[in-house]
Design an enzyme around this catalytic site. Structure first.
Site, PDB file in Angstrom:
ATOM      1  N   GLU A 198      40.859   9.196  23.962  1.00 35.32           N
ATOM      2  CA  GLU A 198      40.800   9.768  22.605  1.00 35.32           C
ATOM      3  C   GLU A 198      40.355  11.224  22.677  1.00 35.32           C
ATOM      4  O   GLU A 198      39.615  11.603  23.583  1.00 35.32           O
ATOM      5  CB  GLU A 198      39.774   8.990  21.755  1.00 35.32           C
ATOM      6  CG  GLU A 198      40.154   7.552  21.530  1.00 35.32           C
ATOM      7  CD  GLU A 198      39.034   6.752  20.859  1.00 35.32           C
ATOM      8  OE1 GLU A 198      38.118   7.354  20.267  1.00 35.32           O
ATOM      9  OE2 GLU A 198      39.080   5.514  20.966  1.00 35.32           O
ATOM     10  N   LYS A 248      38.088  14.286  21.917  1.00 34.57           N
ATOM     11  CA  LYS A 248      36.667  14.403  21.585  1.00 34.57           C
ATOM     12  C   LYS A 248      36.544  15.484  20.511  1.00 34.57           C
ATOM     13  O   LYS A 248      36.674  16.675  20.784  1.00 34.57           O
ATOM     14  CB  LYS A 248      35.863  14.769  22.832  1.00 34.57           C
ATOM     15  CG  LYS A 248      34.367  14.772  22.603  1.00 34.57           C
ATOM     16  CD  LYS A 248      33.636  14.837  23.948  1.00 34.57           C
ATOM     17  CE  LYS A 248      32.138  14.770  23.806  1.00 34.57           C
ATOM     18  NZ  LYS A 248      31.539  15.717  22.895  1.00 34.57           N
ATOM     19  N   ASP A 252      35.049  17.994  17.957  1.00 34.19           N
ATOM     20  CA  ASP A 252      33.822  18.786  17.994  1.00 34.19           C
ATOM     21  C   ASP A 252      33.236  18.892  16.587  1.00 34.19           C
ATOM     22  O   ASP A 252      33.515  19.828  15.853  1.00 34.19           O
ATOM     23  CB  ASP A 252      34.129  20.177  18.560  1.00 34.19           C
ATOM     24  CG  ASP A 252      32.885  20.826  19.112  1.00 34.19           C
ATOM     25  OD1 ASP A 252      31.818  20.159  19.132  1.00 34.19           O
ATOM     26  OD2 ASP A 252      32.966  21.995  19.528  1.00 34.19           O
ATOM     27  N   TYR A 275      36.019   6.384  14.777  1.00 34.40           N
ATOM     28  CA  TYR A 275      36.528   5.929  16.075  1.00 34.40           C
ATOM     29  C   TYR A 275      35.800   4.736  16.684  1.00 34.40           C
ATOM     30  O   TYR A 275      36.119   4.326  17.789  1.00 34.40           O
ATOM     31  CB  TYR A 275      36.538   7.072  17.091  1.00 34.40           C
ATOM     32  CG  TYR A 275      35.248   7.878  17.126  1.00 34.40           C
ATOM     33  CD1 TYR A 275      34.056   7.315  17.573  1.00 34.40           C
ATOM     34  CD2 TYR A 275      35.240   9.207  16.709  1.00 34.40           C
ATOM     35  CE1 TYR A 275      32.887   8.049  17.600  1.00 34.40           C
ATOM     36  CE2 TYR A 275      34.068   9.949  16.729  1.00 34.40           C
ATOM     37  CZ  TYR A 275      32.901   9.371  17.172  1.00 34.40           C
ATOM     38  OH  TYR A 275      31.748  10.087  17.191  1.00 34.40           O
ATOM     39  N   LYS A 290      34.661  16.795  29.605  1.00 29.66           N
ATOM     40  CA  LYS A 290      34.482  18.038  28.846  1.00 29.66           C
ATOM     41  C   LYS A 290      35.462  19.090  29.338  1.00 29.66           C
ATOM     42  O   LYS A 290      35.570  19.328  30.550  1.00 29.66           O
ATOM     43  CB  LYS A 290      33.058  18.569  29.053  1.00 29.66           C
ATOM     44  CG  LYS A 290      31.994  17.648  28.476  1.00 29.66           C
ATOM     45  CD  LYS A 290      31.892  17.805  26.990  1.00 29.66           C
ATOM     46  CE  LYS A 290      30.818  18.769  26.647  1.00 29.66           C
ATOM     47  NZ  LYS A 290      29.753  18.300  25.841  1.00 29.66           N
ATOM     48  N   CYS A 292      30.015  56.154   4.612  1.00 26.35           N
ATOM     49  CA  CYS A 292      31.216  55.327   4.630  1.00 26.35           C
ATOM     50  C   CYS A 292      32.340  56.071   5.354  1.00 26.35           C
ATOM     51  O   CYS A 292      32.665  57.205   4.991  1.00 26.35           O
ATOM     52  CB  CYS A 292      31.641  55.014   3.196  1.00 26.35           C
ATOM     53  SG  CYS A 292      33.265  54.256   3.103  1.00 26.35           S
ATOM     54  N   CYS A 316      35.125  57.080   2.694  1.00 29.32           N
ATOM     55  CA  CYS A 316      34.962  58.003   1.563  1.00 29.32           C
ATOM     56  C   CYS A 316      33.721  58.873   1.644  1.00 29.32           C
ATOM     57  O   CYS A 316      33.534  59.751   0.808  1.00 29.32           O
ATOM     58  CB  CYS A 316      34.971  57.239   0.245  1.00 29.32           C
ATOM     59  SG  CYS A 316      33.429  56.374  -0.102  1.00 29.32           S
ATOM     60  N   CYS A 324      29.667  50.111   1.449  1.00 24.14           N
ATOM     61  CA  CYS A 324      29.929  51.337   0.728  1.00 24.14           C
ATOM     62  C   CYS A 324      29.699  51.014  -0.736  1.00 24.14           C
ATOM     63  O   CYS A 324      30.260  50.065  -1.265  1.00 24.14           O
ATOM     64  CB  CYS A 324      31.374  51.775   0.950  1.00 24.14           C
ATOM     65  SG  CYS A 324      31.825  53.087  -0.182  1.00 24.14           S
ATOM     66  N   CYS A 328      35.806  54.051  -3.692  1.00 27.18           N
ATOM     67  CA  CYS A 328      36.138  54.231  -2.270  1.00 27.18           C
ATOM     68  C   CYS A 328      37.574  53.752  -2.054  1.00 27.18           C
ATOM     69  O   CYS A 328      37.941  52.670  -2.508  1.00 27.18           O
ATOM     70  CB  CYS A 328      35.185  53.403  -1.421  1.00 27.18           C
ATOM     71  SG  CYS A 328      35.651  53.368   0.321  1.00 27.18           S
TER      72      CYS A 328
HETATM   73  S1  IVH Z   1      32.555   7.471  21.219  1.00 30.14           S
HETATM   74  C1  IVH Z   1      29.200   4.629  22.059  1.00 30.14           C
HETATM   75  N1  IVH Z   1      34.690   8.841  20.534  1.00 30.14           N
HETATM   76  O1  IVH Z   1      30.943  12.944  21.219  1.00 30.14           O
HETATM   77  C2  IVH Z   1      30.309   5.437  21.512  1.00 30.14           C
HETATM   78  N2  IVH Z   1      32.599   9.945  20.525  1.00 30.14           N
HETATM   79  O2  IVH Z   1      29.176  13.289  23.603  1.00 30.14           O
HETATM   80  C3  IVH Z   1      29.951   6.862  21.473  1.00 30.14           C
HETATM   81  N3  IVH Z   1      32.711  12.275  19.790  1.00 30.14           N
HETATM   82  O3  IVH Z   1      28.007  11.564  19.950  1.00 30.14           O
HETATM   83  C4  IVH Z   1      30.887   7.766  20.842  1.00 30.14           C
HETATM   84  N4  IVH Z   1      34.870  12.318  19.427  1.00 30.14           N
HETATM   85  O4  IVH Z   1      29.650  12.556  18.267  1.00 30.14           O
HETATM   86  C5  IVH Z   1      33.357   8.856  20.724  1.00 30.14           C
HETATM   87  N5  IVH Z   1      36.655   9.912  19.920  1.00 30.14           N
HETATM   88  C6  IVH Z   1      35.327   9.926  20.109  1.00 30.14           C
HETATM   89  C7  IVH Z   1      34.575  11.083  19.876  1.00 30.14           C
HETATM   90  C8  IVH Z   1      33.193  11.055  20.098  1.00 30.14           C
HETATM   91  C9  IVH Z   1      33.749  13.024  19.377  1.00 30.14           C
HETATM   92  C10 IVH Z   1      31.319  12.770  19.880  1.00 30.14           C
HETATM   93  C11 IVH Z   1      30.306  11.829  19.294  1.00 30.14           C
HETATM   94  C12 IVH Z   1      29.328  11.548  20.399  1.00 30.14           C
HETATM   95  C13 IVH Z   1      29.574  12.665  21.349  1.00 30.14           C
HETATM   96  C14 IVH Z   1      29.218  12.222  22.741  1.00 30.14           C
END
Ligand code: IVH
Length: 666
Positions: free
Chosen positions: A110, A112, A114, A220, A308, A402, A405, A420, A425
């Site tokens: 999945e 991740k 942010d 998720y 990551k 400025c 002007c 300004c 201006c």
């Molecule tokens: S699973 C036990 N799935 O990443 C299950 N986390 O570094 C834990 N996050 O705290 C989370 N997308 O805030 C999961 N598809 C995803 C995610 C996800 C973002 C974040 C989540 C978690 C952090 C962990």
């Protein structure tokens, strides 16, 4: 005829369906106007039958009062975090560990997201609680804010006794850029990235503010479910989708870790095309049975890992600084960089937003710097790299004047931006005129952005006052104009000359002075010239005019170019005063005072005269009709009576202060 209960419930169902299609599936079935129509109908019904209101109604997303603090929520199950993997080797070791214990296995990969992790609790299908992750054990109760996020269902499609899920609240890149632009124009501090922006928006004590930020969600994880069995992550995601949650569509079932790596490779390339930011890929063991076997540590499950992405940063050099004036007069320093390739494009400029930030990051001309792209789009300097310095680097300071002007630059209390102050201006002119002409200001019908654009570009207006010198022929010759509309426009402009001072004051676009404060001001200062002489202290005496407004007004009128603009407007015959009827000529008209006790600063006689001069009456006994009781030393029984009748009581100090204000207002 249907009963109102049925009608309301049917409408709600209909609206929920459309919200689901619009906000969750991104695939609306009806137009916005049709949707608004349904909402309106529901609102009206609920108003007529308040007993039918319920908290999961689509009309009830934004409600409630701002709260003083967030309550805390102890999670029933801890919200774990994830171990990180930084290389494919890390992932392969993870895979080997699992296979050693489980043999055959499959994964879900999945994105991740942010954002900010949240936990949602539904009972009988209705959202009852939403909390941030906090330290994993105890989070903050952000229910009223989460309710404002349209992709979070207030009611599920499934009525199960209890469902607890976990997901991410995030701010789409576009919204992040919009919000920061708005903040920059207001001279406020910017959010560093969409995650901070999402967190900041969720932590607003006033849900109306959260509602104004387009936050979104992906769910998720099922933490707890009563009334149904689930056997894998793939099934879990399917269930979440069917229940009405927004589930990320990019999740992928993978046979083995090689397929997971393929998925990662794809998204390292494609991440910039997503409308939201991701910082990696989460790899989860798919079958739940295996998860139980593998177990977890106190901090994180052993059956999942977060891969990551490497940070997208690059080093380059600041060659010079360009200072630009934004359309609202804000001064923005921009670093000109040695061109460098980053996150898919070559970057050669980076806005530094404001001079405070330049100083904070200690960026100098000639410095080597580390850059990235905020919201994946806007190039930004993360920091300077001082160890490369030769000693030849130059400090970057705000200019005195400025660059567009030559006006003096000012910075208002509490703002980071230099601006300004001249409304004429050239960098601000178009925006100034559009605002000057707007409904709440001089109300010049027909003078919108498209016309202003042409007037300024063709050199017909280079000063606001030039509006009043326009020539009919020339106006009629503009694009999308004709003789008739030109005549109408000139008439509207002419008519605006008669607007009362409070409208002119609003139209000048003084920071922090809106229509209401302009009215309050002109009730006290009824000619424009009064504003040239007024001090911050005097302004602060006016009710509702705070120190920030006072600072802004004084700085505005101190700028010679603004005085010149006003003089030019006056020359053209624009009215500069507030008509008598609109000033409170007799501020105490119909007000009755009772004096009790001895005043120190003046005799009873003097106090009475002062009140009467302002139109008020002084009576000897307190009754329901009394508006104010003025309290001197050793007051008599009149004081007690006033307390009983809940009449406004002024002690001597308050009375004198009020008196000064009332006197000023005539
Ligand atoms: S699973 C036990 N799935 O990443 C299950 N986390 O570094 C834990 N996050 O705290 C989370 N997308 O805030 C999961 N598809 C995803 C995610 C996800 C973002 C974040 C989540 C978690 C952090 C962990």
């Amino acid at each position: 005829m249907k009963r109102p209960e049925e009608k309301v419930e049917k409408l709600r169902e209909e609206i929920r369906k459309h919200e689901y299609h619009y906000y969750v599936l991104d695939d609306p079935l009806i137009s916005d106007a049709e949707y608004d129509g349904l909402m309106m109908e529901l609102r009206q019904l609920e108003e007529s039958y308040p007993e039918l209101l319920s908290s999961d109604s689509p009309t009830q997303r934004v409600g409630g009062q701002p709260r003083p603090i967030f309550g805390s929520v102890t999670h029933r199950l801890p919200l774990l975090s994830l171990d990180n993997a930084f290389s494919y080797q890390d992932l392969k070791s993870f895979d080997q560990r699992l296979r050693k214990e489980l043999g055959e296995l499959t994964y879900m990969a999945e994105l991740k997201i942010d954002g900010v992790s949240i936990a949602l609790v539904y009972e009988q299908g209705v959202l009852i609680n939403a909390a941030t992750r906090g330290d994993g054990m105890v989070g903050e109760d952000v229910t009223s804010n989460i309710r404002t996020i349209k992709s979070v269902p207030l009611r599920l499609n499934k009525e199960l006794p209890r469902v607890e899920v976990r997901g991410e609240i995030f701010m789409p890149k576009r919204e992040f850029l919009r919000l920061n632009k708005e903040k920059e124009e207001k001279g406020e501090k910017l959010f560093a990235n969409p995650r901070n922006a999402a967190a900041g928006s969720l932590r607003q004590l006033n849900p109306k503010i959260t509602a104004g930020r387009a936050l979104d969600s992906f769910i998720y994880d099922i933490m707890h479910l009563e009334g149904k069995d689930i056997f894998s992550q793939q099934e879990a995601l399917q269930f979440l989708k069917e229940a009405g949650f927004k589930v990320n569509p990019q999740a992928k079932y993978c046979q083995d870790i090689e397929e997971v790596i393929q998925y990662i490779e794809t998204w390292v390339e494609e991440r910039h095309s997503l409308p939201y930011e991701i910082d990696g890929v989460v790899v989860k063991l798919n079958p739940y049975a295996g998860r139980q076997k593998i177990g977890q540590t106190v901090r994180s499950p052993r059956w999942a890992v977060a891969y990551k992405f490497p940070a997208e940063e690059a080093e380059t050099r600041v060659l010079e600084v360009e200072v630009n004036v934004g359309r609202t007069g804000i001064i923005v320093p921009t670093a000109i960089l040695e061109p460098v390739f980053i996150a898919g494009t070559t970057v050669s400029r980076a806005s530094m937003h404001n001079f405070d930030l330049v100083a904070e990051k200690d960026i100098r001309i000639g410095d080597r710097v580390l850059i990235h792209k905020a919201g994946d789009i806007i190039p930004e300097i993360i920091k300077s790299l001082p160890h490369y310095r030769s000693g030849q680097e130059e400090n970057i300071l705000p200019p005195d004047r400025c660059p567009a002007c030559g006006s003096t630059l000012v910075r208002l209390d509490g703002e980071v931006a230099w601006r300004c102050e001249s409304i004429s201006c050239p960098a601000r002119l178009k925006e100034s005129i559009v605002f000057f002409a707007s409904r709440g200001a001089m109300d010049i019908e027909g003078l919108g952005p498209a016309i202003v654009e042409q007037l300024v570009n063709r050199g017909m207006v280079s000063q606001i006052a030039d509006l009043y010198k326009l020539d009919l022929e020339a106006v009629a010759a503009l694009d999308r104009m004709g003789k008739k509309s030109a005549q109408n426009l000139l008439q509207a402009i002419e008519k605006s000359k008669k607007q009362p001072l409070h409208r002119l004051l609003t139209a000048l676009g003084i920071r922090h002075i809106g229509a209401r404060s302009a009215r309050l001001l002109t009730q006290n200062l009824s000619h424009i010239e009064d504003f040239f002489a007024v001090s911050e202290e005097q302004l602060a005496q006016i009710p509702e005019i705070g120190p920030i407004m006072a600072d802004s007004i004084v700085k505005f009128f101190a700028e010679p170019r603004n005085r010149e603009t006003i003089a030019l407007l006056q020359e053209q015959g624009v009215n500069m005063s507030e008509p008598k009827a609109l000033t409170r000529e007799m501020p105490l008209l119909n007000k009755t005072f009772v004096l009790t006790g001895t005043l120190q600063a003046m005799s009873r006689q003097q106090a009475s005269e002062a009140i009467e001069k302002l139109g008020g009456k002084v009576s000897s006994s307190v009754s329901k009709k009394t508006d104010y009781v003025v309290l001197g030393e050793s007051p008599g029984s009149k004081y007690d009576k006033a307390l009983g009748l809940e009449i406004k009581i002024l002690d001597e100090e308050e009375f004198l202060k009020q008196l000064a204000q009332w006197q000023q207002s005539i």
